[in-house]
Structures are given as C-alpha cells and as structure tokens.
Design a protein around this motif. Structure first.
Motif, short mmCIF file in Angstrom:
data_model
loop_
_atom_site.label_atom_id
_atom_site.label_comp_id
_atom_site.label_asym_id
_atom_site.label_seq_id
_atom_site.Cartn_x
_atom_site.Cartn_y
_atom_site.Cartn_z
N HIS A 30 0.81 -1.22 0.00
CA HIS A 30 0.00 0.00 0.00
C HIS A 30 0.85 1.28 0.00
O HIS A 30 0.30 2.38 0.15
CB HIS A 30 -0.95 -0.01 1.20
N PHE A 31 2.15 1.12 -0.15
CA PHE A 31 3.08 2.27 -0.25
C PHE A 31 2.91 3.23 0.93
O PHE A 31 2.80 4.44 0.75
CB PHE A 31 2.89 3.01 -1.56
N LEU A 32 2.91 2.68 2.15
CA LEU A 32 2.69 3.48 3.35
C LEU A 32 4.01 3.87 3.99
O LEU A 32 4.95 3.06 4.07
CB LEU A 32 1.86 2.69 4.37
N ARG A 33 4.09 5.10 4.50
CA ARG A 33 5.27 5.56 5.24
C ARG A 33 5.15 5.23 6.72
O ARG A 33 6.14 5.23 7.43
CB ARG A 33 5.46 7.06 5.06
N TYR A 158 16.98 9.24 7.30
CA TYR A 158 16.53 9.95 6.11
C TYR A 158 15.37 9.21 5.47
O TYR A 158 15.34 7.98 5.45
CB TYR A 158 17.65 10.05 5.07
N THR A 159 14.41 9.96 4.91
CA THR A 159 13.33 9.33 4.15
C THR A 159 13.61 9.36 2.65
O THR A 159 12.98 8.63 1.89
CB THR A 159 11.99 10.03 4.42
N ARG A 177 10.38 4.64 0.21
CA ARG A 177 9.28 4.03 -0.54
C ARG A 177 9.79 3.32 -1.78
O ARG A 177 9.34 2.21 -2.11
CB ARG A 177 8.26 5.09 -0.93
N ASP A 178 10.74 3.94 -2.51
CA ASP A 178 11.31 3.31 -3.70
C ASP A 178 11.94 1.96 -3.36
O ASP A 178 11.77 0.98 -4.08
CB ASP A 178 12.36 4.21 -4.34
N MET A 207 15.57 4.58 -8.30
CA MET A 207 15.34 6.00 -8.03
C MET A 207 14.17 6.54 -8.85
O MET A 207 13.81 6.01 -9.91
CB MET A 207 16.60 6.82 -8.36
N SER A 208 13.54 7.60 -8.31
CA SER A 208 12.45 8.28 -8.99
C SER A 208 13.02 9.43 -9.81
O SER A 208 13.86 10.19 -9.33
CB SER A 208 11.45 8.83 -7.97
N THR A 209 12.57 9.54 -11.06
CA THR A 209 13.01 10.63 -11.92
C THR A 209 11.80 11.23 -12.62
O THR A 209 10.80 10.55 -12.83
CB THR A 209 14.01 10.15 -12.99
N PRO A 210 11.84 12.49 -12.99
CA PRO A 210 12.93 13.43 -12.70
C PRO A 210 12.86 13.91 -11.26
O PRO A 210 11.87 13.66 -10.57
CB PRO A 210 12.65 14.58 -13.67
#
Length: 262
Positions: A30-33, A158-159, A177-178, A207-210
């Motif tokens: 569920h992509f929860l923090r 770090y998040t 999350r990644d 990694m998320s881009t951009p």
C-alpha cells in the motif's frame, strides 16, 4: 478547523503481535510511510514507520511488531489542526493515528500532507524557500549501491536522498518508498547471507526521476503546491541544475505555523 475534517477514516493497521515480515508486506503493498499499531482491544500503542521496516533484513523472522513501535502524540478528532501540526513536528512524525480520547481507540490517521493541504503561510511566514531550505544535504550517485544508501537512511533517519551526477547536477531522488516498493528492504543481508556492496543493485534501478525542483526564490506556497501536486515528501532547490538544498514537508508545515502561537 479540527482534525476530524481532514483525517482519513478506517486506516490500515497492524497488531503488536503481528510479525514484522507481515507489516513490511502491508506497507509495501500500500506504499505506506507509517502504519498504526494496535493491541487486541484496538487500543493504539503507537506507529510503525518505513524506517523501522528497513531494519528487518531476513526474509523469514519471528520478530514481532511490538519491539519496533514508536510512541505517538495523542491526537483526537476534536483537536485544532494547528495544534496537531505542532505535536507532529515536535515528535518528528509524518503520519500519526487519531484516537478517541483516553481509551485511545483508533478512529483515523492524519499526515503532514493532509495538514499542508489545509493550512496556509501566515503574514509572518518566510517568503522564499531559500530561507527554510536545508543546505547540508547528503546526496548519492546513480551508480552507488542500494546497500550504501540503505545504511545512510538507517544511520541518519533519512526518508529520501537526492541523486546527482558526478558534476552535482540533479537527476532524481531515491526514497524509502522506492526501496520497499522494489523489494530491496532486505538489501545488505539476504536470507542470512552477507551481501557485498558491489553485488547489490544500483541506485539508478530504483530512483524516482525526474527530480522535482524549484529555484531558491520560489515562494513557500509554490513549494507546498508542488509537493501536494506530485505527492512527494521533499522538493529540491536548484539553480542551473545544481543542487542547492532541500525543503521538506516538515519545514513547510513549520513555516506555516510561524506567528500562529503554535
């Protein structure tokens, strides 16, 4: 305005007796923090964060959630949003369960994104993001191993860590999350076998881009709008593609509390 107006009802939760491997799967799916932790009576005992999940390395483990629960401030539906925002900042938490008074029954959850979507900068708030950005930023390269980044996240809580080129040009962001979404939360030790950093996947794989950026002269409101638009935890501050700093949700919430008495 009260917390009840903006909280999410019927949130997902885990029990303190659940295995951490189960909690990790719930958060990954569920992509929860963060996820509330309750006992058998549905009384909230605290929150489990994605940082806690990253500490579990084995694929199978009898470790339960109970040993990883973090205490949370007592936020109720009747509480003013600004007061709740201050309690969350002081506790350095991004998601907090909402409880029904002294019996602490779980009734909802509130996040810093919920708060940012509701409050606005005050007349005393900083005008530009260069006034609130963090300039001492840890970065990584796309060819760094996830193992290295994983340890940095755990060591410094770090998040997310910006990804830059070897000439310090902004490329992207790698977040907890990644890592969890990609299934690398156990990186560094797999099924009890040590993994060498050189054998681990590279940051560029997850990694998320951009990287979403704003110039230092952008307003606090612009940063809030962009963070909410892209559902990101932080925005990079850059000039001519060079990274200058980072502005987090927490920094923006704090800016909006300036002059409010909270």
């Amino acid at each position: 305005m009260t917390v009840e107006r903006i909280m999410s009802k019927n949130p997902l939760y885990v029990k303190d007796t659940d295995l951490m491997t189960h909690a990790r799967q719930v958060m990954r799916d569920h992509f929860l923090r963060g996820v509330p932790v309750v006992n058998d009576s549905m009384k909230v005992s605290g929150i489990l964060t994605d940082g806690d999940v990253l500490k579990i390395r084995a694929t199978k483990s009898n470790v339960t959630v109970e040993g990883y629960v973090k205490e949370t401030p007592m936020i109720t539906p009747e509480m003013e949003i600004l007061k709740a925002a201050r309690l969350m900042l002081d506790a350095a938490q991004h998601r907090v369960p909402v409880v029904s008074g002294v019996d602490r029954q779980l009734v909802g959850i509130i996040s810093d994104a919920d708060i940012l979507a509701t409050i606005k900068p005050t007349k005393k708030s900083p005008l530009y993001i260069e006034e609130i950005m963090m300039t001492d930023v840890t970065t990584c390269y796309p060819d760094d191993s996830i193992t290295k980044v994983w340890h940095q996240m755990l060591e410094h809580d770090y998040t997310g860590i910006p990804v830059v080129s070897h000439t310090n040009e902004t490329i992207g962001m790698v977040t907890r999350r990644d890592i969890i979404k990609a299934g690398y939360a156990r990186v560094g030790e797999v099924d009890g076998r040590s993994a060498k950093a050189g054998d681990a996947p590279k940051v560029e794989k997850v990694m998320s881009t951009p990287m979403y950026t704003l110039p230092p002269e952008a307003s606090v409101k612009e940063a809030i709008d962009k963070i909410l638009q892209y559902d990101i935890g932080r925005i990079a501050v850059a000039s001519n593609k060079k990274l200058l700093g980072i502005v987090s949700r927490s920094a923006l919430v704090s800016a909006c509390l300036t002059g409010t008495g909270f």
